[in-house]
Scaffold this active site. Structure first.
Site, short mmCIF file in Angstrom:
data_model
loop_
_atom_site.label_atom_id
_atom_site.label_comp_id
_atom_site.label_asym_id
_atom_site.label_seq_id
_atom_site.Cartn_x
_atom_site.Cartn_y
_atom_site.Cartn_z
N GLY A 188 0.79 -1.22 0.00
CA GLY A 188 0.00 0.00 0.00
C GLY A 188 0.82 1.27 0.00
N ASP A 223 4.28 1.61 -1.34
CA ASP A 223 4.85 1.68 -2.69
C ASP A 223 4.03 0.77 -3.60
OD1 ASP A 223 6.40 2.12 -4.88
OD2 ASP A 223 8.22 1.18 -4.10
N ASN A 228 -8.39 4.81 4.42
CA ASN A 228 -8.23 4.91 2.97
C ASN A 228 -9.35 4.16 2.27
OD1 ASN A 228 -7.25 2.49 1.14
ND2 ASN A 228 -6.43 2.10 3.21
N PHE A 277 -7.58 -0.19 -4.96
CA PHE A 277 -6.60 -0.86 -5.82
C PHE A 277 -6.17 0.00 -7.01
CE2 PHE A 277 -7.87 -5.54 -4.69
CZ PHE A 277 -7.18 -5.44 -3.50
N ASN A 305 -4.63 -10.95 -1.75
CA ASN A 305 -5.35 -9.95 -0.95
C ASN A 305 -6.85 -10.03 -1.23
OD1 ASN A 305 -6.31 -7.75 0.41
ND2 ASN A 305 -5.00 -6.25 -0.59
N SER A 362 -9.28 -6.50 1.25
CA SER A 362 -9.46 -5.05 1.16
C SER A 362 -10.94 -4.72 1.23
CB SER A 362 -8.88 -4.51 -0.15
OG SER A 362 -9.26 -3.16 -0.32
N ASN A 380 -12.24 -2.02 0.17
CA ASN A 380 -12.50 -0.92 -0.77
C ASN A 380 -12.85 -1.36 -2.18
OD1 ASN A 380 -11.91 1.05 1.25
ND2 ASN A 380 -9.75 0.58 0.98
N GLY A 415 -3.66 1.73 11.56
CA GLY A 415 -2.96 2.47 12.59
C GLY A 415 -3.26 1.98 13.98
#
Length: 354
Positions: free
Chosen positions: A62, A64, A110, A114, A170, A173, A175, A261
């Site tokens: 996420g 780079d 976020n 992708f 993955n 995610s 999103n 976080g």
């Protein structure tokens, strides 16, 4: 954190978060960022699913996404790097704004979706990277408009696997709509079968990991552990971002997307410990979620992780964080009489199962 790093972070935090993200990568690529160099010791060096790591502190996928700053990141003190997610075709991701700092919570939300340059471009960059002691892996994703998302994971691995040291499937995610549905038993079994068929055709071993969500029930975790053990994958990455918003103070707390976080630390570590119990140590685990200090990395390891990854904490503590955590972890292992990371894995698991 040194004065220069603190000043750079202050400047970046005055910018839009996504622009700051891009600028930090540009600064790394240009050589403007002082880097700590490699960190290792006899205690820190470890093997995770066939990957030989100089230390167990990795960069999560996420940061780079497009593999543009690998040469610099390999000198930033990480024990391994993960780029991506890459999808078969380039895609722009979700509309901006899609990245939010939750400074009061030491967190971020976020909803990138992708966004990436596509497998062909990312594969070419992986092929051109400098070779060294720091393994570089690729997070595998699926295109939003794909009619067969399970096939997308295998397609990206087929294209990029020869140039990666490991790969991560993955399916967690939040999103990409309905992506997490692929964590169910039948869908996940079929998906991993396709991926492992591709892996079997490579001339050299490319360990495959599975990245899961933190928002799973105990029954879901039991199913995933069973499927993972039967599939032949190298390990599980626990966990991705969460949809939960418990106890947040920031004005951005209700933004749509995945939360990462500090607030994720406890939730993700409990999932990690439960997976460690379910797999009985037969499957290496990589702990992700809220790691911002050597003590938190150590807690993940003692909960059952063979290695850890971080990303969001760098937003608040800078690029030198990985090296500081690795050195601190070395001191903690020495303090407690462990001769290696492997000796400490799972020794505190019970604390997270109550």
């Amino acid at each position: 954190m040194n004065i220069l790093e603190r000043a750079a972070l202050t400047a970046l935090h005055r910018m839009d978060p996504e622009k700051a993200h891009s600028l930090s990568l540009s600064a790394l690529r240009s050589g403007l960022v002082p880097l700590p160099g490699p960190v290792t010791s006899s205690r820190l060096a470890t093997d995770v699913g066939g990957l030989v790591l100089p230390n167990p502190v990795g960069l999560a996928a996420g940061y780079d996404k497009n593999a543009v700053a690998l040469a610099a990141l390999m000198r930033a003190g990480f024990g391994f790097l993960e780029v991506g997610a890459a999808t078969p075709r380039p895609q722009p991701g979700n509309p901006q704004p899609r990245l939010f700092r939750l400074t009061e919570d030491r967190a971020a939300i976020n909803r990138f979706g992708f966004n990436n340059d596509g497998a062909a471009t990312i594969c070419a960059r992986l092929a051109m990277r400098p070779r060294g002691a720091v393994p570089v892996g690729l997070n595998l994703g699926a295109n939003k408009d794909s009619p067969d998302r399970a096939a997308d994971f295998a397609a990206v691995l087929a294209a990029c696997g020869p140039h990666a040291d490991f790969a991560t499937v993955n399916v967690s995610s939040p999103n990409t709509e309905r992506l997490r549905d692929l964590q169910g038993r039948q869908a996940l079994t079929a998906l991993l079968e396709g991926v492992m068929q591709v892996q079997a055709g490579f001339a050299r071993p490319v360990p495959v990991f599975l990245k899961i969500a933190p928002d799973l029930s105990d029954a879901d975790l039991a199913e995933i552990a069973e499927v993972a053990l039967a599939s032949g994958i190298a390990g599980i990455v626990a966990t991705n971002t969460t949809l939960a918003r418990d106890g947040l103070r920031s004005a951005h707390a209700r933004e749509t997307g995945g939360l990462s976080g500090a607030p994720l630390f406890e939730r993700s570590t409990r999932v990690l410990a439960r997976l460690s119990e379910l797999t009985e140590g037969r499957l290496p685990l990589i702990g992700v979620g809220g790691v911002a200090s050597a003590e938190e990395a150590y807690a993940k390891i003692r909960a059952g992780a063979s290695a850890v990854q971080l990303y969001t904490a760098m937003v608040y503590q800078g690029i030198g964080l990985a090296a500081r955590i690795a050195r601190g972890l070395d001191a903690l292992l020495l303090r407690d009489g462990f001769g290696s990371v492997a000796e400490a894995v799972g020794t505190g698991r019970a604390d997270w199962l109550t």
